[in-house]
Design a protein around this motif. Sequence first.
Motif, PDB file in Angstrom:
ATOM      1  N   VAL A  98      -2.654  12.225  13.686  1.00  0.00           N
ATOM      2  CA  VAL A  98      -2.462  11.218  12.639  1.00  0.00           C
ATOM      3  C   VAL A  98      -0.985  11.220  12.244  1.00  0.00           C
ATOM      4  O   VAL A  98      -0.382  12.278  12.074  1.00  0.00           O
ATOM      5  N   VAL A  99      -0.421  10.018  12.141  1.00  0.00           N
ATOM      6  CA  VAL A  99       0.941   9.858  11.643  1.00  0.00           C
ATOM      7  C   VAL A  99       0.879   8.950  10.419  1.00  0.00           C
ATOM      8  O   VAL A  99      -0.143   8.346  10.129  1.00  0.00           O
ATOM      9  N   ARG A 100       1.983   8.888   9.680  1.00  0.00           N
ATOM     10  CA  ARG A 100       2.023   8.059   8.479  1.00  0.00           C
ATOM     11  C   ARG A 100       3.118   7.008   8.617  1.00  0.00           C
ATOM     12  O   ARG A 100       4.139   7.243   9.234  1.00  0.00           O
ATOM     13  N   VAL A 101       2.850   5.856   8.009  1.00  0.00           N
ATOM     14  CA  VAL A 101       3.821   4.778   7.957  1.00  0.00           C
ATOM     15  C   VAL A 101       3.776   4.221   6.540  1.00  0.00           C
ATOM     16  O   VAL A 101       2.736   4.256   5.876  1.00  0.00           O
ATOM     17  N   SER A 102       4.913   3.752   6.049  1.00  0.00           N
ATOM     18  CA  SER A 102       4.984   3.175   4.721  1.00  0.00           C
ATOM     19  C   SER A 102       5.082   1.665   4.829  1.00  0.00           C
ATOM     20  O   SER A 102       5.856   1.141   5.628  1.00  0.00           O
ATOM     21  N   ARG A 131       0.807  -1.229   0.000  1.00  0.00           N
ATOM     22  CA  ARG A 131       0.000   0.000   0.000  1.00  0.00           C
ATOM     23  C   ARG A 131       0.838   1.276   0.000  1.00  0.00           C
ATOM     24  O   ARG A 131       0.323   2.358  -0.266  1.00  0.00           O
ATOM     25  N   GLY A 132       2.115   1.193   0.378  1.00  0.00           N
ATOM     26  CA  GLY A 132       2.926   2.408   0.449  1.00  0.00           C
ATOM     27  C   GLY A 132       2.575   3.207   1.695  1.00  0.00           C
ATOM     28  O   GLY A 132       2.232   2.639   2.725  1.00  0.00           O
ATOM     29  N   GLU A 133       2.631   4.540   1.599  1.00  0.00           N
ATOM     30  CA  GLU A 133       2.360   5.381   2.766  1.00  0.00           C
ATOM     31  C   GLU A 133       0.871   5.398   3.092  1.00  0.00           C
ATOM     32  O   GLU A 133       0.033   5.621   2.223  1.00  0.00           O
ATOM     33  N   VAL A 134       0.569   5.147   4.378  1.00  0.00           N
ATOM     34  CA  VAL A 134      -0.812   5.132   4.852  1.00  0.00           C
ATOM     35  C   VAL A 134      -0.888   5.875   6.182  1.00  0.00           C
ATOM     36  O   VAL A 134       0.099   5.993   6.902  1.00  0.00           O
ATOM     37  N   ASP A 135      -2.082   6.368   6.495  1.00  0.00           N
ATOM     38  CA  ASP A 135      -2.309   7.068   7.757  1.00  0.00           C
ATOM     39  C   ASP A 135      -2.506   6.076   8.895  1.00  0.00           C
ATOM     40  O   ASP A 135      -3.148   5.042   8.720  1.00  0.00           O
TER      41      ASP A 135
END
Length: 103
Positions: A97-101, A81-85
């Motif tokens: 909210v943070v993001r993770v790849s 999915r790549g970068e997601v919240d």
Amino acid sequence: GVSQYDATQQRFVSVPVDLGPEGDQVFLILYGTGWRYHSSLSAVTTKIGGVNAETSYAGLQGDYAGLDQLNVRLPRSLAGRGEVDVMLSVDGTAANVVRVSVK
């Protein structure tokens, strides 16, 4: 780590988390404050990329006074999915909210 400094861009960029082969379980460990005061573990909800993620622990971190830890199992449906919240809520109060790849 889930980020590294990119000198060319002069900013931190995400490093994709590899979920590994089918059957592996991968946990995202988050740190913050105030999570230890939840009413119950079921009142701690985490959505990653819009997908409900199992929170297995929310409480004291143990080594640093005032720091809390949250352990969340990354759903396999996030693969590729790549970068997601990452959206976290404790007793109805939303955290930033943070993001993770995800690789």
